[in-house]
Design an enzyme around this catalytic site. Sequence first.
Site, PDB file in Angstrom:
ATOM      1  CD  GLU A 163      -2.880   2.418  -3.634  1.00  0.00           C
ATOM      2  OE1 GLU A 163      -3.540   3.475  -3.571  1.00  0.00           O
ATOM      3  OE2 GLU A 163      -3.199   1.382  -3.013  1.00  0.00           O
ATOM      4  CG  HIS A 164      -0.158   6.176  -0.393  1.00  0.00           C
ATOM      5  ND1 HIS A 164      -0.579   7.240   0.372  1.00  0.00           N
ATOM      6  CD2 HIS A 164      -1.149   5.253  -0.302  1.00  0.00           C
ATOM      7  CE1 HIS A 164      -1.765   6.985   0.894  1.00  0.00           C
ATOM      8  NE2 HIS A 164      -2.127   5.768   0.507  1.00  0.00           N
TER       9      HIS A 164
ATOM     10  CG  HIS B 232      -1.701   1.230   1.426  1.00  0.00           C
ATOM     11  ND1 HIS B 232      -1.356   2.165   2.379  1.00  0.00           N
ATOM     12  CD2 HIS B 232      -2.800   1.720   0.787  1.00  0.00           C
ATOM     13  CE1 HIS B 232      -2.212   3.169   2.319  1.00  0.00           C
ATOM     14  NE2 HIS B 232      -3.098   2.932   1.375  1.00  0.00           N
TER      15      HIS B 232
ATOM     16  CD  GLU C 222      -4.748   5.439   3.797  1.00  0.00           C
ATOM     17  OE1 GLU C 222      -5.556   4.775   3.105  1.00  0.00           O
ATOM     18  OE2 GLU C 222      -3.585   5.702   3.414  1.00  0.00           O
TER      19      GLU C 222
END
Length: 423
Positions: free
Chosen positions: A51-52, A48, A128
Amino acid sequence: MRVINSWNLASGAKLVVEEIPYVKSAAIGIYIRLGSRYETMKLSGASHFIEHMLFKGTADRTAKDIADSFESMGGQLNAATSKENTVLYARVLDENLYSAMDILFDMLFHSALTPQDFSTEKGVIIEEINMYEDTPDDLVHDIFAQNIWKHSPMGPPILGTLETITNSERDELFAFYKSFYVPSNIVISVAGNVDATKVRDAVEAHLEKAQPGSVSIDLEVPELAVPFVKLVPKETEQVQICLGVPGITYHDDRRYALNIMNSILGGGVSSRLFQSIREEMGLAYSIYSYPNNYSDTGSYVIYAGTGPSRIGQFFEVLQGQLAGLVENGISEEELTRTRQQIKSSLYLGMESVMNRMTRLGKSLLMYDKIIPLDDVIDKILSIEKNMIDSLATEILQPAKISLSAIGSPEALKTVDEEFKRYW
């Protein structure tokens, strides 16, 4: 006339293209076989995180350049990470497909992951995670997953944890990125007003510039935990509850029966759970069920948020609905209606180039072949009542049911008592 072509490219990548000449748009998705289950505990959240970082810039483009380019095209750009894969995707006017493709492949293979951007994005992901922790109706699903796959990389949250993200190092993340983001580990899917041959030539030109490599990881079949009760104290107005059981893989042909069963039990506003628990009894605002099907494991989960004073009544009605499904099965009327609902949903979804691209990409990624939509519809329509009744009896065994819940300590005490009363 729609035409679908697929190729195994020389680089090891797989490409599928659907030509839809009567639209003015195109969608492209690049699927990478990398998700949270590929991570070690130390690297939890790395997929993840990467991905960022794809959006933070390359040697040739800044993050603002990427954003400005898509805004100037009027296009859409996004990405997502799951437990088994990551996807980078875009939708643009057909005339802008190759410009979008230039940016996507640059992001995919040439993201810089600079120390400054890494440090900045680490803070973003920590926030997040904090936001997610403050959203109990989302968090309760992760808690269930963490416990049903307690001793497997399938368990940890896709975002990672505050500890793993805080302690992550740029060079380690960059090495992880480079080891998985290679042509042989990707599937490219394109749908829209395109020429398949031109798309193939453009994709191959981009892949020739990428660093070659191979990915070979033997994933262990996750061991499912014995039935559990996991209660997480948090001062909330509602109690958030996930009740679930082990499920089936997406290779299991019974997945079509499971989808119908799910729609009947808790998959929509006409489902048994929604009608009984929300509409008739007013015991929950949100109540639904869903299957998680992965390559070698699965789960089936029911979620609800209810008030502390209604916990006992909620469990009584829920247990009655599950027992009723197992003991009496579904009705022929429910079966006929649900098959038609799913058929309509699938066909209507194909009005979107994004949906068509996604279906083709996932089909090639998961099954290594394109499964025609009409074949899927035929499978759905061939499901009979006894197949669903048998599956419900097998999956929804009381002895297999587990629970995760978030709420105040007082409410959780009642949850524990009522759950054990029925299961």
